[in-house]
Design an enzyme around this catalytic site. Sequence first.
Site, PDB file in Angstrom:
ATOM      1  N   GLU A  57       9.346 -12.558   3.621  1.00  0.00           N
ATOM      2  CA  GLU A  57       9.687 -11.273   4.259  1.00  0.00           C
ATOM      3  C   GLU A  57       9.186 -11.192   5.699  1.00  0.00           C
ATOM      4  OE1 GLU A  57       7.409  -7.726   3.953  1.00  0.00           O
ATOM      5  OE2 GLU A  57       6.319  -8.450   2.197  1.00  0.00           O
TER       6      GLU A  57
ATOM      7  N   LYS B 255      10.803  -0.867  10.478  1.00  0.00           N
ATOM      8  CA  LYS B 255      10.514  -1.331   9.121  1.00  0.00           C
ATOM      9  C   LYS B 255      11.736  -0.957   8.278  1.00  0.00           C
ATOM     10  CE  LYS B 255       7.555   0.077   5.303  1.00  0.00           C
ATOM     11  NZ  LYS B 255       6.487   1.024   4.934  1.00  0.00           N
TER      12      LYS B 255
ATOM     13  N   VAL C   1       9.883  -5.887   1.082  1.00  0.00           N
ATOM     14  CA  VAL C   1      10.192  -6.601  -0.166  1.00  0.00           C
ATOM     15  C   VAL C   1      11.609  -6.232  -0.617  1.00  0.00           C
ATOM     16  CG1 VAL C   1       9.601  -6.753  -2.632  1.00  0.00           C
ATOM     17  CG2 VAL C   1       7.796  -6.889  -0.880  1.00  0.00           C
TER      18      VAL C   1
ATOM     19  N   ASP D 194       6.002   9.776  -3.499  1.00  0.00           N
ATOM     20  CA  ASP D 194       6.062   8.547  -2.697  1.00  0.00           C
ATOM     21  C   ASP D 194       5.992   7.327  -3.611  1.00  0.00           C
ATOM     22  OD1 ASP D 194       5.999   6.525  -0.864  1.00  0.00           O
ATOM     23  OD2 ASP D 194       4.365   7.366   0.331  1.00  0.00           O
TER      24      ASP D 194
ATOM     25  N   SER E 293       7.575   3.433  -3.738  1.00  0.00           N
ATOM     26  CA  SER E 293       8.268   2.447  -2.905  1.00  0.00           C
ATOM     27  C   SER E 293       9.611   2.048  -3.499  1.00  0.00           C
ATOM     28  CB  SER E 293       7.406   1.197  -2.750  1.00  0.00           C
ATOM     29  OG  SER E 293       8.115   0.220  -2.023  1.00  0.00           O
ATOM     30  N   ALA E 294      10.595   1.883  -2.619  1.00  0.00           N
ATOM     31  CA  ALA E 294      11.904   1.358  -3.033  1.00  0.00           C
ATOM     32  C   ALA E 294      11.782  -0.066  -3.576  1.00  0.00           C
ATOM     33  CB  ALA E 294      12.867   1.398  -1.852  1.00  0.00           C
ATOM     34  N   ASP E 295      10.648  -0.728  -3.314  1.00  0.00           N
ATOM     35  CA  ASP E 295      10.451  -2.098  -3.846  1.00  0.00           C
ATOM     36  C   ASP E 295      10.583  -2.104  -5.375  1.00  0.00           C
ATOM     37  OD1 ASP E 295       9.822  -2.760  -1.221  1.00  0.00           O
ATOM     38  OD2 ASP E 295       7.702  -3.204  -1.625  1.00  0.00           O
TER      39      ASP E 295
ATOM     40  N   LYS F 154      -2.193  -3.698  -3.698  1.00  0.00           N
ATOM     41  CA  LYS F 154      -3.452  -3.119  -3.222  1.00  0.00           C
ATOM     42  C   LYS F 154      -3.714  -1.812  -3.939  1.00  0.00           C
ATOM     43  CE  LYS F 154      -3.480  -4.836   1.485  1.00  0.00           C
ATOM     44  NZ  LYS F 154      -2.142  -5.246   1.903  1.00  0.00           N
TER      45      LYS F 154
HETATM   46  N1  PSU Z   1       1.785  -3.974   0.788  1.00  0.00           N
HETATM   47  C1  PSU Z   1       0.974  -4.898   1.313  1.00  0.00           C
HETATM   48  N2  PSU Z   1       1.364  -5.574   2.429  1.00  0.00           N
HETATM   49  C2  PSU Z   1       2.571  -5.340   3.025  1.00  0.00           C
HETATM   50  C3  PSU Z   1       3.424  -4.358   2.455  1.00  0.00           C
HETATM   51  C4  PSU Z   1       2.995  -3.706   1.351  1.00  0.00           C
HETATM   52  O1  PSU Z   1      -0.087  -5.122   0.770  1.00  0.00           O
HETATM   53  O2  PSU Z   1       2.894  -5.970   4.053  1.00  0.00           O
HETATM   54  C5  PSU Z   1       4.775  -4.106   3.074  1.00  0.00           C
HETATM   55  C6  PSU Z   1       5.866  -4.900   2.337  1.00  0.00           C
HETATM   56  O3  PSU Z   1       6.887  -5.226   3.250  1.00  0.00           O
HETATM   57  C7  PSU Z   1       6.378  -3.890   1.327  1.00  0.00           C
HETATM   58  C8  PSU Z   1       6.318  -2.614   2.141  1.00  0.00           C
HETATM   59  O4  PSU Z   1       7.687  -4.158   0.870  1.00  0.00           O
HETATM   60  O5  PSU Z   1       5.113  -2.730   2.896  1.00  0.00           O
HETATM   61  C9  PSU Z   1       6.305  -1.381   1.260  1.00  0.00           C
HETATM   62  O6  PSU Z   1       6.380  -0.252   2.065  1.00  0.00           O
HETATM   63  P1  PSU Z   1       6.578   1.203   1.380  1.00  0.00           P
HETATM   64  O7  PSU Z   1       5.304   1.462   0.634  1.00  0.00           O
HETATM   65  O8  PSU Z   1       6.814   2.113   2.524  1.00  0.00           O
HETATM   66  O9  PSU Z   1       7.761   1.074   0.471  1.00  0.00           O
HETATM   67 MN    MN Z   2       6.979   5.236   0.553  1.00  0.00          MN
END
Ligand code: PSU
Ligand code: MN
Length: 305
Positions: free
Chosen positions: A26, A88, A108, A140, A142-144, A161
Amino acid sequence: MLNKYLDVQPEVAQAVAEGRPVVALESTIISHGMPYPQNVETALQVEQIVRDNGAVPATIAILGGRLKAGLSKEEITYLGKTGQAVTKASRRDLPVLVSQGKDGATTVTTTMMIAHMAGINIFATGGIGGVHRGAETTMDISADLEELANTPVMVVCAGAKSILDLGLTLEYLETHGVPVIGYGTKELPAFYTYKSGFKVDYELDTPEELAAAFKVQRELGLKGGILVTNPIPREYAMDYNVINKAIDDAIASSLAEGIHGKETTPYLLAKVKELTGGDSLDSNIRLVFNNAALAAKTAAAYCRL
Ligand code: PSU
Ligand code: MN
């Protein structure tokens, strides 16, 4: 493969066509996850580790509105230098970024999407996004997680984390039928530490076992991916109490500053690094190397099946 918005680097396209191992990587980790110049150095070393372990690397990003599977050294350097000024890019960002010819660093989510379009099915990263602490009021999530539920790509990470609610993240993945596998462990690793207090669904111990599970998932016609959680090597892990104190403090300051939405994860990553005096960056780099090697070995094992 024939997506008109997609550019697959020739070396990557050839490996995919010949059924040889390829590992997707990524780019949000480059632009938003680490500072320059360590981000560029790490991204290039990760590509070399993928090669050393028998696979072709394909770092993924959006450049000039094109979905890119496989970047040049110059393109990786550009993303690293531009840093947080690059958008992002998650799933919802693709239509506008592409139609406007813009750049985007893939999370991701979008890395899984573009990897799948390019015919790549294994992807290595550091940590995934998940259900944030307090999601019962902020929503909140994540879309992941939704992408793991829908897109058939194996994601090799070091867990998540504890900026996230790890228990709720596991519940969400269970609801959506995403297998969560511990590599050589029964406990979910928490990125900087190999322990979290939460159990994974299954422990598998070799790249061959990971590849076999993924193959069955595909042959059963199950949608969605597999999440492999690979613990940070012990010698690079951080002290459990030190890192968790830093994370708690980072979350408290994000609330005090009213940080929300897509800013939350990059804010917390940067704050944790600041609060640990940069110690967390070395751990972060080491665990990404470890994941790249495992993903490459697993991609190679998958190609042998
Ligand atoms: N968590 C980490 N390191 C990262 C990310 C998440 O420990 O670099 C990054 C990854 O690209 C992940 C994104 O897909 O943040 C998730 O962001 P959000 O929580 O806004 O969906
Ligand atoms: Mn988010």
